[in-house]
Every structure is written in C-alpha cells, then in structure tokens.
Design a protein around this motif. Structure first.
Motif, PDB file in Angstrom:
ATOM      1  N   ILE A 599      -2.979   8.827  17.612  1.00 51.57           N
ATOM      2  CA  ILE A 599      -2.333   7.541  17.850  1.00 51.57           C
ATOM      3  C   ILE A 599      -1.535   7.592  19.140  1.00 51.57           C
ATOM      4  O   ILE A 599      -0.693   8.466  19.325  1.00 51.57           O
ATOM      5  N   HIS A 600      -1.792   6.635  20.029  1.00 44.53           N
ATOM      6  CA  HIS A 600      -1.050   6.530  21.279  1.00 44.53           C
ATOM      7  C   HIS A 600      -0.487   5.115  21.398  1.00 44.53           C
ATOM      8  O   HIS A 600      -1.120   4.145  20.995  1.00 44.53           O
ATOM      9  N   ASN A 602       2.337   1.952  20.851  1.00 47.24           N
ATOM     10  CA  ASN A 602       3.174   1.382  19.793  1.00 47.24           C
ATOM     11  C   ASN A 602       2.421   0.420  18.890  1.00 47.24           C
ATOM     12  O   ASN A 602       3.029  -0.387  18.197  1.00 47.24           O
ATOM     13  N   GLN A 604      -1.336  -0.201  16.413  1.00 41.39           N
ATOM     14  CA  GLN A 604      -2.563   0.345  15.833  1.00 41.39           C
ATOM     15  C   GLN A 604      -3.294  -0.744  15.058  1.00 41.39           C
ATOM     16  O   GLN A 604      -2.682  -1.494  14.282  1.00 41.39           O
ATOM     17  N   VAL A 619       0.164   5.364  13.129  1.00 43.32           N
ATOM     18  CA  VAL A 619       1.362   5.256  13.949  1.00 43.32           C
ATOM     19  C   VAL A 619       2.596   5.352  13.046  1.00 43.32           C
ATOM     20  O   VAL A 619       2.624   4.797  11.947  1.00 43.32           O
ATOM     21  N   ARG A 787      -7.782   1.706  22.945  1.00 44.07           N
ATOM     22  CA  ARG A 787      -7.782   2.843  22.023  1.00 44.07           C
ATOM     23  C   ARG A 787      -9.154   3.483  21.891  1.00 44.07           C
ATOM     24  O   ARG A 787      -9.321   4.423  21.121  1.00 44.07           O
TER      25      ARG A 787
END
Length: 788
Positions: A599-600, A602, A604, A619, A787
C-alpha cells in the motif's frame, strides 16, 4: 540392496537418456526401452513425520514431568528416545524457518517474526535461494510431501491473495499439499484457512463442534491414508504443525474441566512439583537445581485474592488445550501404525517451538491483543472475573499469566522470546524410529538444536545434501545430524557451538559452557526503557554440572566469559545477526523498517469479493482520521450485509447495512463497542454511501466523531470513545461484501454477512478529511491507475 543409480547432489535430478539402438518400427524385435520408473529415494528410506507444537515449555508436558497429560507423547517416548537438551530459537517463525532449512534463523532472514522484518539480511524474512528447504530436497528425491497447520514464514507483503507464493508451503516451500493457516496464530474455532494458496472456510462452526486441531488431524490422517493407498512404496514427509498451544487458548470446556482445582496452589508450588517429577522420570539430572523466580515475575501469594480463581482457570484451560492437542497428534500416529508402516517411520515430536509464552501479561488476558496494543489496563481484575467462565470458549481470545509460563518452563529461567536462557530455547523432544533405534525409553543428553533435524533426516534417508537446487548453488547446512546419538547414548556430542539471539536477548553455547545476557522482558510490549546493548549484564554457566543455568560463574571465570562473548560476536557476524535490533513499534512500520509494502499513499480502492486481506495488505487507518466510501446498488425493499469489515469479534471495524440502514461499528478488543447508525434507510437504486471518522488527535488510541452520508448528505452522527493503536488482529482479515472469520458486530454472523445488493467499489481514504463528501469518478480512476 541395489545401488542407487541417481546422482542426487544436483536437484532436480537431470534426465540422462542412455544411448542405444533406435529402430524404425516399434514392432522390430530389437526395439527395447527400459520401463519408466517413478523417482524414488534410495531403498529403505523411511517415512518422516515431524510434529511441532507451539508455545509449550520444557516443563509442561507429562512426558517431561509437567502437569499437562500427554499420553501419546509418553507412549512414543516409551518406544523411542527423549532428548532433554534439544534447543529452538525462542520464537516461532525463526524456529520453523531454521528447522525447515537446516540453517540458523538469521541465515535464512528470520531473525524475528515476519511482521517485524527489516531490510537487514538477517531480519528480512526472505530466505535466500541458496538455502533450499528440506521439503523441496525430499520432494525432488521422490518423497511425497505435505504440511498441515501453521506457516509463519511468509513475508507479510507476500501474504495477500496475489502472492507471490514462493515462500508459501505449496508454492516454493516444497510441500505438494498444504492445509492450514498463514501467520503466527489463529482462532481455533473460526480460523482463516488455506488449501494450498486458495482461501477456504472451515467445514463446520464452533456450535457444530469444530476445532482447528481436530480438522488438521483429519486432513493429515486422510492424506497419509491416501498416499499409502496409492503409493505404498513411496515414502512420505509430513510436517504436522498445529496452532496449538499458542494463544488464543481455545479448547472445548470438558477438556479444561478435567483439571479443575489442580492448580489452586499456584505457580510457585507447581514449579516445585514439576521439578520433583522431572527428577523422578530422569528427564533432568539428579543434581539439577530449580532456578529461582526473578523479581519481575510476581509470586503467587502476592497476586490479588479476587484474581486467583481467574488465574487458576487460565491454567486449567491451557492444560486441557495441551492434552487435547496431544490427543489429536495421537490420531495421526495411530493412522501410521494402522497402515503398518510405523516401523520405518521417523517421528520427531518436538514439544514446543520455543519456551512457554509470557505474552499474556502478569494477570493473563481475556483478549491477548490488548497487550499487543498497549491497552492491557482495560482488562481490570473485575473485568477478568466477569469473563472467567468464557476462557477457552469461542467468545474469548485468552492467554495465561506470566507466572504460569514461568512454571511451565521448570526448572529453567525465563520464557519464550528470551533466547539467552534455556527457558526460552530448551524444548523436550521425542524421537521414534523402531527400525533405526534399538533402545526403547532412553534419554539422550547431547546438545542438539532445531537446525539438526534436516541433516538427520537426509542422513537417515541415505540422501546427500544437494549442492545445486533448481539451478542455484547451495550453501551447506549449518546443523549437525543427530543420527550418531540414536544408538550410542554416551557418545560425545557433535553440535558443540551454537549462538542464540532474539530481540537483543542473546547467548552462546560452546563445549558445555554458556554465556548469556537478557536484554528485554517479553511481556513489556509497548513502552519500557531499553538499556544500551553494551550495558547488558552477561552471565556464565557450566553446563557439565548445571543443567538449568542455576549458578552464575561470571565472577569466578571472567576470562572464560570474555572468550565466549567474543565467540558470540564472531558467530553473529558469520550468520547475519548484526545489527542487533531491539525496536518494537518502529519495526511494525514498513517505511521505518525498510520492508516492502503493498500500500502506497493515503487511499486504497477495493472491489466486491476481495477478501482474506491481511492487515499488511490494507492501508492503515490507525491513529488518524479516515473515511470509507462505497458505491452500491440497493434493490427494492432495501439491502442488508457487510460493505467492508476489518478485524473481527476481538477488535476491528465494519461498515454495513442493518435493517436497511447504514451502520458503522468500531469494536475495541471485544471489550468496548461504539455504534453509529443512519437515521433513514438507504433508498433503492445506485447511491454513494460514506462514513467519516474525525480523529481527536493528541496521541495514540484516541477516539473521534463519526458522520454517515448518503450521496453527500449527512444522515447520522456518533462517537467512537477509543481506538486500537497498533494492530487489530493476528489472524482476522479485511473482506469486501462479506466478513470471514468472526464478526465485528453481533448484528450479523459471518454466514449471514453477505451484502444483498451490489457493490461497485469501496475506497478508504486516510488523512485530514479535507475533501468533498463525494469522490469524483475521475479521481477514483486516477487512484486506481496510480496503484497499478
């Protein structure tokens, strides 16, 4: 015995067709080809069953003098050998990684558990491909291989349904069959199971009598019978690793009730009783001493009187749990005996992957996750008394008190996690192999370690250590075969040097002497002062006359101590132990720890049907504001069911529809529950529903305000009084459109949780919530594409 025609140091064994006459017509009388022969190990290679229990101390099992009845362990020992100086790594995942590879735990990247992996090679949780697992070596030599139970060796960023599956048992682990769970522990009544790499649900409910250990034994028995029915000449390697007796201590009440009143005298007295019994059985030397209780462990007499009935029940439940586990282990052994192949089956019964667990706090826990979140104070004595009758049942997630863990390690010092002292690393082990062991009921006292199992099995099977596996040159195994000790009880030990390290607790064994230093206390999970490594106080013990590390000789032999300290440092450099790392909360943060994360950013995005997502696959919404937005289609007459849920009965949150109305529940450790419900039902048709949580701030675990929306219009408000700051669960997951495992809210069950409308998408956003109540479709697309 015919000579083995295979060169087995290169795996897979290369296909080398022999030259000869090639005829034009298959009917030509000169046409001749040897028959196809299935790959087999050398003649006489034994079946192998490795049983590894979880969190059982040296002094727990009756086979080693403890109070918990283990008749199947005793029966196996009566026909084989007990090893009373067998050692593990002091923690579950490192012990398993070491056992399955024949290498030290830092050598295979498992210096700690996967959830605290860092980018340092010894702590990365990544096993180098130069260290092929034992199961792979056996499979490529013609064994049938299967694992049942716990696998805690998968890096957390590889534990989602997308893999990669290289570190999974049936992916790259060498096991053709896997049925069990991925992670450190699991709910025994409602586990998150996998068949291979496919998530599956338990075949029955707790109300219908389901228990994980029984289910695992059922699968193991069925597999062994099938294997022998279809491949009677082919040996098997079965690794049976139940989640028992790791917390939660879950067992049917009738098993716990067998021990009613047995522990009323408390842990100090229990330790003395076990010590006497151990000498009676001869599993410890006659001159062994019972080590003293440390000041950090409270005396039984100093515990509050109102809490003592709860403490007794904790131990009754644990004892029943261990006996129940041994019963189902016995079913697996009986199946092998019934098939007539017990004679040539090597059985390792390792009674614990580390010492007894002291992670349950000084008072024990109704929900062990309270301690992992630094919130043990919520479980007051009054609360514990109110929950006493629920311990061991599906409504609990319990763990016993530190004092019981100490008692279950009699006569040794300390507990699980404390790799410096034998209480963390010495586990009673039984070996049974009628064809290969002449003595029955013997005791072996040579120093042995879990890394010795793989080379022992290979030697017993007549197989060489491979020099190349799947095209990769292999590094040598670091263990020492135990085969020399099977029929020579007094032969000198061959494993003369072994380092230990876990969370900064460290030690070294060399030719009978051990130098050790305890750095941190296991049950201090969050907070607590940590001294510098160089300020740790080292102790020195002479094992030739001090079985239990009772007499510290550091003052009498300072030069010997310094020699061993230097030796520890040399071994630490050799096996990637450095840098020492005693961080706790920091290592839970992937960015600080340096491990990959799925997860990158803020935000998802999720879609209907996504599920079994571990906490590391989602997240983190902890200690911050967050929102959950979903686009749903509601049928005429309204909808019901879960939109998205994370965690379960013992901690988590859920956005769902109940009675047609949007609802948000935040469940703190199964102790407190905060609900917010919309004032009006969601209308039929396509709508965007949303929950916003505005975090109070000012530290960890604070509460916040909740607002619910339909299409940007506020339809309900509420408040969450407190939140979980570190972790929701060790086994529960995040699911979209349903909830697996246990339910966050009693408003639904996992079986009734499926959303009856249609979910187009769900999105979690974390941050300051300074955005509009509706998410623009283009923004959703941008996030999704970013993503990929």
């Amino acid at each position: 015995m015919k000579p083995d025609r295979h060169a087995r140091t290169m795996l897979p064994i290369p296909d080398r067709p022999s030259p000869g006459l090639t005829t034009y017509d298959a009917k030509d009388p000169d046409t001749a080809y040897p028959p196809i022969e299935p790959l087999m190990p050398p003649d006489g290679a034994p079946n192998v069953l490795v049983i590894l229990l979880d969190d059982v101390g040296f002094g727990a099992s009756s086979a080693f003098g403890g109070p918990c009845a283990t008749p199947n362990a005793e029966k196996l020992a009566a026909g084989g050998l007990k090893y009373n100086r067998f050692h593990t790594t002091a923690l579950c995942a490192p012990t398993r990684a070491a056992m399955l590879s024949g290498r030290n735990h830092h050598s295979v990247g498992m210096g700690s558990i996967t959830e605290t992996a860092t980018s340092a090679p010894g702590n990365s949780s990544l096993k180098p491909n130069t260290k092929a697992p034992l199961a792979m070596t056996l499979k490529l030599n013609g064994y049938s291989t299967a694992q049942f139970g716990k696998c805690h060796e998968v890096p957390v960023w590889q534990s989602s349904p997308m893999g990669p599956f290289d570190a999974w048992p049936s992916g790259g682990g060498g096991f053709e069959t896997f049925y069990g769970f991925i992670g450190g522990e699991n709910n025994q009544y409602e586990p998150a199971l996998y068949n291979g790499t496919t998530p599956v649900e338990p075949p029955a409910t707790a109300e219908e009598g389901y228990h994980l250990t029984e289910d695992l034994a059922d699968h193991a028995v069925s597999w062994i019978r099938t294997q022998k029915a279809l491949m009677p000449d082919k040996p098997f390697f079965v690794y049976f690793a139940p989640g028992a007796t790791h917390a939660p201590h879950h067992v049917p009440t009738e098993w716990a009730d067998k021990y009613k009143g047995r522990f009323a005298a408390g842990w100090d007295v229990q330790r003395e009783q076990t010590f006497a019994r151990q000498k009676e059985l001869g599993v410890i030397p006659a001159d062994a001493e019972l080590t003293a209780r440390h000041a950090e462990i409270p005396a039984w007499d100093d515990m509050p009187d109102e809490l003592k009935p709860v403490l007794e029940r904790q131990m009754e439940v644990y004892a029943g749990f261990l006996e129940h586990t041994d019963h189902h282990v016995g079913r697996v052994i009986d199946a092998i005996e019934d098939l007539g192949v017990l004679e040539n089956t090597i059985i390792y019964y390792i009674v614990g992957d580390n010492g007894a667990s002291a992670e349950g706090t000084v008072n024990g826990a109704f929900n062990e996750m309270a301690n992992f979140n630094g919130m043990a104070a919520l479980e007051t004595p009054e609360f514990m008394v109110s929950k006493m009758d629920e311990l061991g049942t599906p409504s609990s997630y319990n763990h016993y008190a530190v004092g019981w863990a100490w008692a279950m390690n009699s006569p040794l010092q300390w507990t699980k996690q404390v790799a410096s002292h034998w209480g963390g690393t010495r586990n009673g082990t039984i070996l049974h192999w009628p064809k290969g062991i002449t003595e029955q009921g013997g005791v072996r006292s040579q120093f042995t370690h879990v890394i010795d199992i793989a080379p022992t099995i290979l030697e017993a099977a007549g197989l060489p250590e491979p020099t190349m596996v799947n095209g990769v040159m292999q590094s040598p195994m670091e263990g020492t075969s135990m085969l020399y000790s099977f029929n020579e009880p007094d032969t000198p030990e061959r494993h003369e040097l072994q380092y230990f390290e876990m969370f900064g607790n460290r030690g070294i064994y060399h030719k009978g002497w051990s130098a050790v230093t305890k750095h941190r206390t296991p049950w201090v999970m969050v907070g607590g002062a940590m001294i510098a490594f160089d300020d740790d106080v080292w102790e020195l013990y002479d094992g030739s006359g001090d079985f239990s590390q009772a007499r510290d000789l550091s003052a009498e032999h300072p030069e010997r101590l310094h020699e061993l300290q230097r030796l520890w440092l040399i071994e630490a450099v050799k096996y990637n132990v450095l840098p020492l790392d005693d961080r706790t909360a920091d290592r839970l943060n992937p960015e600080i720890a340096g491990r990959p994360t799925l997860i990158h950013g803020n935000s998802q995005l999720f879609f209907a049907g996504m599920g079994r997502l571990s906490e590391n696959s989602v997240v983190s919404i902890k200690n911050k504001s967050f929102s959950v937005t979903a686009e749903v289609d509601v049928p005429d007459g309204g909808a019901e069911g879960v939109i998205i849920a994370q965690g379960g009965r013992f901690g988590g949150w859920s956005v769902f529809v109940s009675g047609g109305k949007l609802k948000f529940v935040y469940n703190v450790l199964g102790i407190q529950s905060f609900e917010t419900e919309a004032e009006t039902p969601i209308p039929a048709g396509n709508h965007q529903v949303r929950m916003e949580f505005a975090y109070d701030g000012g530290g960890l675990a604070k509460g916040g305000g909740v607002t619910l929306y339909h299409d940007g219009e506020a339809v309900g408000t509420g408040r969450v009084g407190a939140t979980q700051p570190m972790v929701f669960s060790a086994d529960e997951t995040t699911d979209v459109g349903y909830e697996s495992g246990t339910a966050v809210s009693p408003d639904y069950t996992p079986q009734s949780s499926r959303f009856t409308g249609k979910i187009q998408w769900v999105q979690i956003d974390v941050g300051d919530d300074d955005h509009d109540h509706l998410i623009d479709p283009e923004e959703r697309l941008r996030v999704a594409m970013a993503r990929q």
